[in-house]
Design an enzyme around this catalytic site. Structure first.
Site, PDB file in Angstrom:
ATOM      1  N   HIS A 180       0.690  -1.608  -0.352  1.00 26.52           N
ATOM      2  CA  HIS A 180      -0.397   0.089  -0.211  1.00 26.52           C
ATOM      3  C   HIS A 180       0.719   1.176  -0.137  1.00 26.52           C
ATOM      4  O   HIS A 180       0.262   2.218   1.044  1.00 26.52           O
ATOM      5  CB  HIS A 180      -0.354   0.013   1.487  1.00 26.52           C
ATOM      6  N   GLU A 292      -0.813   0.740  -5.331  1.00 24.23           N
ATOM      7  CA  GLU A 292      -0.323  -0.399  -5.369  1.00 24.23           C
ATOM      8  C   GLU A 292      -0.818  -1.531  -5.772  1.00 24.23           C
ATOM      9  O   GLU A 292      -1.318  -2.326  -6.000  1.00 24.23           O
ATOM     10  CB  GLU A 292      -1.868  -0.740  -3.814  1.00 24.23           C
TER      11      GLU A 292
END
Length: 334
Positions: A180, A292
């Site tokens: 992330h 991501e």
């Protein structure tokens, strides 16, 4: 002559491993999920990753996925917490209650072990690992024996990442993960969000339902989404919480974030094992963007779609999966 160093210190009250090489500095928090929380240029003042201030540490501890580079394992959302695998259904906790999903796995909030850190010549490095077995709390929810290892190296060519997953058990295990990665916009002092554009090697956009789970069909791309695959788009043209297939260009799977005012581009070059991209931009409010890289589609084990198409795969006992990525700057000012 380029110099490097690696040392243990304190970052906002947290135990940290500091890496320095040439003008760059990086900071890793082993006890906060092995999160690489900072990547900076000490000469230009550029801060490429979103870092928490001392006042923001409570928010970081509550929601660490929007700071630095946390690893998600297994990544993203699973409907009702259900995780079918090899004829069994494992029940993950429902921690996104408003949508009745499990979200983001277990490894980004638990302590990791520092295996080594040091420096040699122009490069500094740190290696951290987490080992899951019957004695680890994670095993109760995800009953597989495995080791995940992260190595970061800092040098004149930026920040290199190596991740490996090893199946330590005696039965096949799922190997699904994502990062992330949370990038500052702007990352350069004196620049504004309007100075920035970005590119992404995205392919098709998945349609998502009201629970943010893929329906199995694709949506038509907006002109701005077509632009991000080519000349570049505004990072905040709309609220983005979108999921795309990855479509490498010239053999590379990457994002580029360009500061047009400074004439610099931050390149996030990830491996082609990542078959999907999730793209999040803080509701279009500015401040940061999260490209991501994901091995698998959201909710992959529950979709019924072909495993190869959605990145759903596992490791046999003793097998190791490995991938690499790099963050670096093009046209860096002298």
């Amino acid at each position: 002559m380029a110099t490097s160093s690696a040392f243990e210190g304190i970052y906002q009250g947290q135990r940290a491993i500091y890496l320095r090489a040439d003008a760059y500095e990086a900071v890793l928090l082993p006890e906060a999920g092995g999160n690489l929380i900072a990547f900076q240029d000490r000469i230009t003042g550029c801060r490429f990753l979103r870092e928490p201030s001392q006042e923001e540490m409570a928010s970081f501890r509550e929601n660490p996925v929007v700071w630095g580079i946390p690893l998600l394992f297994p990544p993203n959302r699973y409907e009702d917490g259900r995780f079918p695998w090899q004829g069994r259904i494992y029940q993950l906790p429902v921690n996104e209650r408003e949508r009745d999903n499990h979200l983001h796995g277990f490894l980004h909030q638990i302590p990791w072990e520092v295996e080594s850190f040091g420096s040699k010549g122009s490069e500094s490095f740190v290696t951290v690992a987490v080992r899951i077995d019957e004695d680890h709390p994670v095993y109760r929810r995800f009953p597989f024996r495995f080791t995940v290892r992260l190595r970061y190296a800092l040098g004149p060519d930026g920040l290199a990442q190596q991740v490996t997953v090893r199946n330590d058990g005696d039965e096949p295990m799922p190997c699904l993960l994502a990062f992330h990665t949370t990038l500052n916009v702007p990352f350069a002092p004196g620049s504004r969000e309007s100075d920035y554009s970005f590119k992404l090697t995205a392919g098709r956009r998945w349609e998502m339902n009201e629970r943010m789970l893929p329906t199995g069909t694709f949506m038509e791309l907006a002109p701005e989404e077509e632009a991000m695959k080519g000349d570049g788009a505004d990072p905040f043209w709309t609220s983005l919480d979108h999921h795309y297939t990855a479509e490498p260009q010239m053999g590379r799977n990457r994002m580029e974030l360009t500061d047009r005012k400074r004439g610099m581009t931050l390149v996030y070059d990830v491996g082609t094992s990542y078959k999907q991209w999730m793209l999040y931009n803080n509701g279009g409010r500015g401040g940061f963007i999260c490209p991501e890289p994901q091995v698998s589609l959201v909710n992959a084990p529950n979709t019924g779609l072909p495993a190869e198409e959605i990145g759903l795969f596992g490791l046999e006992p003793g097998e190791i999966w490995e991938e690499r990525a790099r963050l670096y700057v093009k046209s860096r000012p002298s």
